[in-house]
Motif scaffolding. Structure first.
Motif, PDB file in Angstrom:
ATOM      1  N   ALA A 118       0.831  -1.208   0.000  1.00  0.00           N
ATOM      2  CA  ALA A 118       0.000   0.000   0.000  1.00  0.00           C
ATOM      3  C   ALA A 118       0.867   1.260   0.000  1.00  0.00           C
ATOM      4  O   ALA A 118       0.554   2.242  -0.685  1.00  0.00           O
ATOM      5  CB  ALA A 118      -0.928   0.000   1.211  1.00  0.00           C
ATOM      6  N   ALA A 119       1.950   1.233   0.764  1.00  0.00           N
ATOM      7  CA  ALA A 119       2.831   2.407   0.841  1.00  0.00           C
ATOM      8  C   ALA A 119       3.402   2.773  -0.521  1.00  0.00           C
ATOM      9  O   ALA A 119       3.493   3.953  -0.878  1.00  0.00           O
ATOM     10  CB  ALA A 119       3.967   2.139   1.836  1.00  0.00           C
ATOM     11  N   GLN A 216      16.952   0.462   3.543  1.00  0.00           N
ATOM     12  CA  GLN A 216      15.768   1.032   2.902  1.00  0.00           C
ATOM     13  C   GLN A 216      15.849   0.958   1.383  1.00  0.00           C
ATOM     14  O   GLN A 216      14.829   0.821   0.705  1.00  0.00           O
ATOM     15  CB  GLN A 216      15.594   2.498   3.326  1.00  0.00           C
ATOM     16  CG  GLN A 216      15.582   2.741   4.810  1.00  0.00           C
ATOM     17  CD  GLN A 216      14.464   2.009   5.521  1.00  0.00           C
ATOM     18  OE1 GLN A 216      13.370   1.905   4.998  1.00  0.00           O
ATOM     19  NE2 GLN A 216      14.734   1.493   6.709  1.00  0.00           N
ATOM     20  N   LEU A 217      17.058   1.019   0.856  1.00  0.00           N
ATOM     21  CA  LEU A 217      17.230   1.073  -0.595  1.00  0.00           C
ATOM     22  C   LEU A 217      17.308  -0.306  -1.239  1.00  0.00           C
ATOM     23  O   LEU A 217      16.815  -0.496  -2.358  1.00  0.00           O
ATOM     24  CB  LEU A 217      18.511   1.858  -0.929  1.00  0.00           C
ATOM     25  CG  LEU A 217      18.857   2.013  -2.415  1.00  0.00           C
ATOM     26  CD1 LEU A 217      17.763   2.775  -3.151  1.00  0.00           C
ATOM     27  CD2 LEU A 217      20.200   2.724  -2.573  1.00  0.00           C
ATOM     28  N   THR A 218      17.902  -1.278  -0.566  1.00  0.00           N
ATOM     29  CA  THR A 218      18.210  -2.546  -1.235  1.00  0.00           C
ATOM     30  C   THR A 218      17.533  -3.773  -0.637  1.00  0.00           C
ATOM     31  O   THR A 218      17.556  -4.837  -1.251  1.00  0.00           O
ATOM     32  CB  THR A 218      19.730  -2.796  -1.236  1.00  0.00           C
ATOM     33  OG1 THR A 218      20.202  -2.952   0.115  1.00  0.00           O
ATOM     34  CG2 THR A 218      20.478  -1.647  -1.894  1.00  0.00           C
ATOM     35  N   TRP A 219      16.931  -3.645   0.557  1.00  0.00           N
ATOM     36  CA  TRP A 219      16.301  -4.807   1.175  1.00  0.00           C
ATOM     37  C   TRP A 219      14.855  -4.929   0.725  1.00  0.00           C
ATOM     38  O   TRP A 219      14.121  -3.942   0.668  1.00  0.00           O
ATOM     39  CB  TRP A 219      16.332  -4.698   2.705  1.00  0.00           C
ATOM     40  CG  TRP A 219      17.670  -4.940   3.331  1.00  0.00           C
ATOM     41  CD1 TRP A 219      18.889  -4.583   2.826  1.00  0.00           C
ATOM     42  CD2 TRP A 219      17.921  -5.565   4.587  1.00  0.00           C
ATOM     43  NE1 TRP A 219      19.883  -4.949   3.692  1.00  0.00           N
ATOM     44  CE2 TRP A 219      19.316  -5.554   4.780  1.00  0.00           C
ATOM     45  CE3 TRP A 219      17.108  -6.114   5.571  1.00  0.00           C
ATOM     46  CZ2 TRP A 219      19.917  -6.088   5.917  1.00  0.00           C
ATOM     47  CZ3 TRP A 219      17.694  -6.651   6.715  1.00  0.00           C
ATOM     48  CH2 TRP A 219      19.089  -6.637   6.876  1.00  0.00           C
ATOM     49  N   TYR A 220      14.431  -6.145   0.447  1.00  0.00           N
ATOM     50  CA  TYR A 220      13.029  -6.420   0.115  1.00  0.00           C
ATOM     51  C   TYR A 220      12.477  -7.304   1.224  1.00  0.00           C
ATOM     52  O   TYR A 220      12.646  -8.506   1.258  1.00  0.00           O
ATOM     53  CB  TYR A 220      12.893  -7.087  -1.258  1.00  0.00           C
ATOM     54  CG  TYR A 220      14.072  -7.955  -1.642  1.00  0.00           C
ATOM     55  CD1 TYR A 220      14.121  -9.306  -1.287  1.00  0.00           C
ATOM     56  CD2 TYR A 220      15.157  -7.414  -2.324  1.00  0.00           C
ATOM     57  CE1 TYR A 220      15.208 -10.103  -1.603  1.00  0.00           C
ATOM     58  CE2 TYR A 220      16.251  -8.204  -2.649  1.00  0.00           C
ATOM     59  CZ  TYR A 220      16.269  -9.544  -2.290  1.00  0.00           C
ATOM     60  OH  TYR A 220      17.353 -10.314  -2.604  1.00  0.00           O
ATOM     61  N   GLY A 221      11.831  -6.620   2.174  1.00  0.00           N
ATOM     62  CA  GLY A 221      11.283  -7.282   3.354  1.00  0.00           C
ATOM     63  C   GLY A 221      10.435  -6.276   4.110  1.00  0.00           C
ATOM     64  O   GLY A 221       9.901  -5.326   3.518  1.00  0.00           O
ATOM     65  N   PRO A 222      10.290  -6.428   5.422  1.00  0.00           N
ATOM     66  CA  PRO A 222       9.473  -5.496   6.211  1.00  0.00           C
ATOM     67  C   PRO A 222       9.883  -4.035   6.079  1.00  0.00           C
ATOM     68  O   PRO A 222       9.044  -3.144   6.248  1.00  0.00           O
ATOM     69  CB  PRO A 222       9.662  -6.011   7.644  1.00  0.00           C
ATOM     70  CG  PRO A 222       9.891  -7.485   7.479  1.00  0.00           C
ATOM     71  CD  PRO A 222      10.725  -7.595   6.233  1.00  0.00           C
ATOM     72  N   ALA A 227      10.269   2.404   3.731  1.00  0.00           N
ATOM     73  CA  ALA A 227      11.291   2.877   2.790  1.00  0.00           C
ATOM     74  C   ALA A 227      10.868   4.110   1.988  1.00  0.00           C
ATOM     75  O   ALA A 227      11.681   5.042   1.841  1.00  0.00           O
ATOM     76  CB  ALA A 227      11.702   1.743   1.847  1.00  0.00           C
ATOM     77  N   PRO A 228       9.651   4.191   1.456  1.00  0.00           N
ATOM     78  CA  PRO A 228       9.312   5.386   0.666  1.00  0.00           C
ATOM     79  C   PRO A 228       9.468   6.682   1.454  1.00  0.00           C
ATOM     80  O   PRO A 228      10.038   7.660   0.958  1.00  0.00           O
ATOM     81  CB  PRO A 228       7.849   5.145   0.269  1.00  0.00           C
ATOM     82  CG  PRO A 228       7.656   3.675   0.340  1.00  0.00           C
ATOM     83  CD  PRO A 228       8.547   3.217   1.464  1.00  0.00           C
TER      84      PRO A 228
END
Length: 243
Positions: A118-119, A216-222, A227-228
């Protein structure tokens, strides 16, 4: 409960938060959650295969970019199931996270994944677009090139990667060529190389630098949920300093 070993820091965090107790092993670089208490199995590029085998996991989760096929093949030869994710953009991260968590035993979609999606879906259109160089290493200087998750993250925030059209995904670019590209901005993450404010003027004199959290830039998780906002604020502050 499915016994899981993770070879990727962001996947480690996703499993630990979503399926408490499922994770039995993780790499030395898996730093989140902060209270993670599992067997450490070495690095992402040099995991201790014998230690993983002794843990007898039902599943090892990996990534085609983070981990070596040589190690994954050795695990498969030992009779261990390996799930390999491929993440090149933000929508792909959501798809792969859902697939991975399902394979780990999740029977419902975690709330943080809905919040993260959603974010990103609710991002306003950028007021203006900025041309940026995004180093990931120095000595030699390496930057984001084509087809990268981090590049897509920044593009959605109004930042266009100068080297997005390069033939390589992580090209080595001499400092003189980086300066000649005349970017509006340099984005300096703190991983995999821990860039600091001192690294910017060294190669990018008179170009504003945005220091950003690599997670925030490279992790795909919580971390995708926040991050945005956090990346946008770091970019905004860099723009204000340059004004």
């Amino acid at each position: 409960m499915t016994r899981v070993v993770s070879l990727v820091p962001s996947l480690t965090e996703a499993v630990a938060v979503s399926l408490p107790g499922a994770l039995v092993g993780a790499t030395d670089w898996c730093s989140h959650p902060a209270d993670l208490d599992v067997v450490r199995i070495g690095g992402t590029k040099n995991p201790k295969v014998d230690r993983i085998v002794r843990l007898a996991p039902d599943l090892v989760v990996a990534n085609e970019e983070e981990n070596r096929e040589l190690d994954l093949a050795a695990l498969r030869e030992a009779g261990i199931e390996v799930l390999v994710t491929e993440v090149r953009d933000v929508p792909g991260a959501f798809r792969e996270l859902e697939r991975m968590l399902g394979a780990c035993g999740a029977d419902t979609r975690p709330r943080w994944l809905d919040e993260a999606e959603a974010a990103w879906a609710e991002l306003p259109a950028p007021d203006r677009r900025t041309r940026a160089i995004v180093p990931i290493w120095r000595r030699p200087w390496m930057v984001l090139g084509r087809d990268t998750f981090a590049g897509d993250v920044l593009a959605r925030l109004g930042v266009d990667n100068v080297y997005a059209g390069h033939d390589e995904r992580y090209p080595r670019i001499p400092p003189a060529e980086l300066r000649a590209a005349a970017p509006d901005l340099v984005v300096l993450p703190d991983e995999p190389y821990r860039f600091t404010a001192a690294d910017g003027p060294d190669a990018f004199e008179n170009v504003p630098c945005a220091l950003v959290d690599g997670r925030q830039l490279t992790w795909y998780g919580p971390s995708l949920a926040e991050a945005p906002g956090r990346l946008s604020e770091a970019l905004r502050q860099a723009a204000c300093r340059a004004a």
